[in-house]
Design a protein around this motif. Sequence first.
Motif, PDB file in Angstrom:
ATOM      1  N   GLY A   1      36.704  44.383  38.143  1.00 57.22           N
ATOM      2  CA  GLY A   1      37.449  43.398  38.925  1.00 57.22           C
ATOM      3  C   GLY A   1      38.945  43.661  38.922  1.00 57.22           C
ATOM      4  N   LEU A   2      39.453  44.236  37.832  1.00 61.04           N
ATOM      5  CA  LEU A   2      40.871  44.606  37.772  1.00 61.04           C
ATOM      6  C   LEU A   2      41.159  45.792  38.695  1.00 61.04           C
ATOM      7  N   LEU A   3      40.312  46.792  38.629  1.00 58.77           N
ATOM      8  CA  LEU A   3      40.524  48.008  39.415  1.00 58.77           C
ATOM      9  C   LEU A   3      40.245  47.798  40.902  1.00 58.77           C
ATOM     10  N   ASN A   4      39.427  46.788  41.219  1.00 62.59           N
ATOM     11  CA  ASN A   4      39.173  46.486  42.640  1.00 62.59           C
ATOM     12  C   ASN A   4      40.445  46.067  43.377  1.00 62.59           C
ATOM     13  N   TYR A   5      41.453  45.637  42.612  1.00 67.00           N
ATOM     14  CA  TYR A   5      42.734  45.286  43.241  1.00 67.00           C
ATOM     15  C   TYR A   5      43.289  46.467  44.029  1.00 67.00           C
ATOM     16  N   PHE A   6      43.073  47.668  43.529  1.00 64.95           N
ATOM     17  CA  PHE A   6      43.641  48.857  44.161  1.00 64.95           C
ATOM     18  C   PHE A   6      42.829  49.314  45.380  1.00 64.95           C
ATOM     19  N   LYS A   7      41.693  48.679  45.602  1.00 65.31           N
ATOM     20  CA  LYS A   7      40.917  48.923  46.820  1.00 65.31           C
ATOM     21  C   LYS A   7      41.317  47.956  47.919  1.00 65.31           C
ATOM     22  N   HIS A   8      41.726  46.742  47.542  1.00 66.56           N
ATOM     23  CA  HIS A   8      41.946  45.690  48.536  1.00 66.56           C
ATOM     24  C   HIS A   8      43.348  45.086  48.524  1.00 66.56           C
ATOM     25  N   ARG A   9      44.047  45.165  47.384  1.00 65.66           N
ATOM     26  CA  ARG A   9      45.424  44.643  47.263  1.00 65.66           C
ATOM     27  C   ARG A   9      45.535  43.178  47.681  1.00 65.66           C
ATOM     28  N   ILE A  10      44.646  42.338  47.148  1.00 69.47           N
ATOM     29  CA  ILE A  10      44.682  40.909  47.463  1.00 69.47           C
ATOM     30  C   ILE A  10      44.876  40.109  46.166  1.00 69.47           C
ATOM     31  N   SER A  11      45.327  38.850  46.337  1.00 68.12           N
ATOM     32  CA  SER A  11      45.525  37.970  45.182  1.00 68.12           C
ATOM     33  C   SER A  11      45.267  36.529  45.611  1.00 68.12           C
ATOM     34  N   ASN A  12      45.483  35.608  44.677  1.00 65.96           N
ATOM     35  CA  ASN A  12      45.321  34.178  44.960  1.00 65.96           C
ATOM     36  C   ASN A  12      46.626  33.519  45.412  1.00 65.96           C
ATOM     37  N   ALA A  13      47.604  34.319  45.788  1.00 64.79           N
ATOM     38  CA  ALA A  13      48.927  33.766  46.107  1.00 64.79           C
ATOM     39  C   ALA A  13      48.872  32.700  47.202  1.00 64.79           C
ATOM     40  N   ALA A  14      48.088  32.933  48.255  1.00 68.29           N
ATOM     41  CA  ALA A  14      48.019  31.961  49.356  1.00 68.29           C
ATOM     42  C   ALA A  14      47.445  30.633  48.870  1.00 68.29           C
ATOM     43  N   ALA A  15      46.376  30.707  48.082  1.00 67.88           N
ATOM     44  CA  ALA A  15      45.752  29.479  47.565  1.00 67.88           C
ATOM     45  C   ALA A  15      46.692  28.767  46.608  1.00 67.88           C
ATOM     46  N   GLU A  16      47.379  29.520  45.741  1.00 69.23           N
ATOM     47  CA  GLU A  16      48.311  28.908  44.813  1.00 69.23           C
ATOM     48  C   GLU A  16      49.422  28.189  45.552  1.00 69.23           C
ATOM     49  N   GLY A  17      49.890  28.793  46.642  1.00 67.52           N
ATOM     50  CA  GLY A  17      50.943  28.168  47.439  1.00 67.52           C
ATOM     51  C   GLY A  17      50.490  26.845  48.036  1.00 67.52           C
ATOM     52  N   ILE A  18      49.248  26.822  48.545  1.00 71.61           N
ATOM     53  CA  ILE A  18      48.703  25.589  49.118  1.00 71.61           C
ATOM     54  C   ILE A  18      48.550  24.531  48.036  1.00 71.61           C
TER      55      ILE A  18
END
Length: 257
Positions: free
Chosen positions: A240-257
């Motif tokens: 799950g950590l390394l999958n970040y480098f396949k998709h480059r996504i985070s929870n930033a949008a949800a955290e902002g909401i």
Amino acid sequence: DLLSMSTVLDVSRLLGISWNVVKRIHKMKLKKLYKKVDLKDVKYISLDEFAIKKGYEYMSAFTDIESGRIIHAVEGRTVKDITPFLLRLKKEAKNLKAIAMDMSVPYITAITEVLPEIDIVFDHFHVNALMNKALDEVRKEQQGNLNEREQKVLKGQRFLLLRNYKDLQPEFKDRVEAILQVNEPLLKAYVLKEQFRLFWEQKTLKEAWIFLDQWISDAIETGISKLKRMAKTLDNHRIGLLNYFKHRISNAAAEGI
């Protein structure tokens, strides 16, 4: 339409009708809008929890990362709570590639069971928070081992240690360095915390894999129990950590909401 630009109270005053009437009309509109959310073009989803009352009452929210729109929310954060919507995603979200989330065991379990072909991406803000927690636990553990002078240096510096070193003003960097000079285990924990921030800056999946292996090895070699536990956690969640480098996504949008 007025509520897209103003508050319920202001609209009620403008139209000369009660707050409750405006609120009911708003709810009717929202139910109509969200009765059938089209999922066919959704590629990336953020899954996060938020408290709805004091205590331990939560909701789980699914956000379309590309549009920033909440596409589903349900009370609770258990496997049973989120599985019905995951089943709908399995049926309707044919372009779904990955889901960003924290390391919640119920979330991992549910997604793995219902959507095994979808990549899980662990949100780096939550991972960094775990890293800060490990550092703070080392600080607490070591504080009792210091003499009076050393304790005076360390007292009240918790938040300073948890901040990113590169963002500190020069005078605060000097304070951090003075703190770390009095205790070697705390120095090791701090250095590893700062080093791990570079994990997210790796350019390729291969580089990230090598970096993670080295960090885990370094943490274990310190012999510090809190760091060894953190290393084990990262090792158990490495995909799950390394999958970040396949998709480059985070929870930033949800955290902002």
